[in-house]
Design a protein around this motif. Structure first.
Motif, PDB file in Angstrom:
ATOM      1  N   LYS A 184     -64.525 -46.516 -17.832  1.00 51.46           N
ATOM      2  CA  LYS A 184     -63.958 -46.496 -16.484  1.00 51.46           C
ATOM      3  C   LYS A 184     -64.339 -45.216 -15.749  1.00 51.46           C
ATOM      4  O   LYS A 184     -64.720 -45.249 -14.576  1.00 51.46           O
ATOM      5  CB  LYS A 184     -62.435 -46.617 -16.565  1.00 51.46           C
ATOM      6  N   ASN A 185     -64.261 -44.085 -16.441  1.00 53.54           N
ATOM      7  CA  ASN A 185     -64.532 -42.796 -15.802  1.00 53.54           C
ATOM      8  C   ASN A 185     -66.008 -42.539 -15.533  1.00 53.54           C
ATOM      9  O   ASN A 185     -66.337 -41.687 -14.712  1.00 53.54           O
ATOM     10  CB  ASN A 185     -63.956 -41.661 -16.648  1.00 53.54           C
TER      11      ASN A 185
ATOM     12  N   THR B  41     -56.404 -39.938 -25.272  1.00 55.98           N
ATOM     13  CA  THR B  41     -56.640 -40.622 -24.004  1.00 55.98           C
ATOM     14  C   THR B  41     -58.110 -40.935 -23.772  1.00 55.98           C
ATOM     15  O   THR B  41     -58.447 -41.642 -22.838  1.00 55.98           O
ATOM     16  CB  THR B  41     -56.129 -39.768 -22.833  1.00 55.98           C
ATOM     17  N   ASP B  42     -59.005 -40.394 -24.604  1.00 58.03           N
ATOM     18  CA  ASP B  42     -60.434 -40.620 -24.409  1.00 58.03           C
ATOM     19  C   ASP B  42     -60.927 -41.838 -25.185  1.00 58.03           C
ATOM     20  O   ASP B  42     -61.892 -41.771 -25.931  1.00 58.03           O
ATOM     21  CB  ASP B  42     -61.240 -39.381 -24.813  1.00 58.03           C
TER      22      ASP B  42
ATOM     23  N   THR C 221     -61.424 -45.969 -21.413  1.00 58.54           N
ATOM     24  CA  THR C 221     -61.223 -44.878 -20.456  1.00 58.54           C
ATOM     25  C   THR C 221     -62.552 -44.228 -20.111  1.00 58.54           C
ATOM     26  O   THR C 221     -62.836 -43.938 -18.945  1.00 58.54           O
ATOM     27  CB  THR C 221     -60.242 -43.836 -21.018  1.00 58.54           C
TER      28      THR C 221
END
Length: 79
Positions: free
Chosen positions: A54-55, A46-47, A51
């Motif tokens: 965005k984070n 998921t990394d 992502t």
């Protein structure tokens, strides 16, 4: 399965391997490529880059980030 068609260029050695794999596992070359892409996506977890972007968007609060990078890199070059 409907999807976008794409053309890729492979080294001859990879093309031969892919055809052998497809024959051995009784799947089309296209399906073998789809499976490979699926496995690559799963291995990324998921990394992914998007992502992470965005984070971390907006984390830097000290002004112009590019200007700061250039200043720091200039300091490194002067050492």
């Amino acid at each position: 399965m409907r999807g976008k068609r794409t053309i890729i260029t492979l080294p001859e050695e990879d093309k031969i391997w892919l055809e052998s794999y497809s024959k051995a596992y009784q799947v089309s070359v296209a399906e073998a490529i789809r499976q490979g892409i699926r496995q690559l996506k799963e291995s990324m977890g998921t990394d992914t880059y998007n992502t992470l972007i965005k984070n971390t968007r907006g984390v830097w609060k000290k002004g112009d980030g590019l200007g700061y990078q250039e200043k720091i890199r200039l300091e490194w070059e002067l050492r």
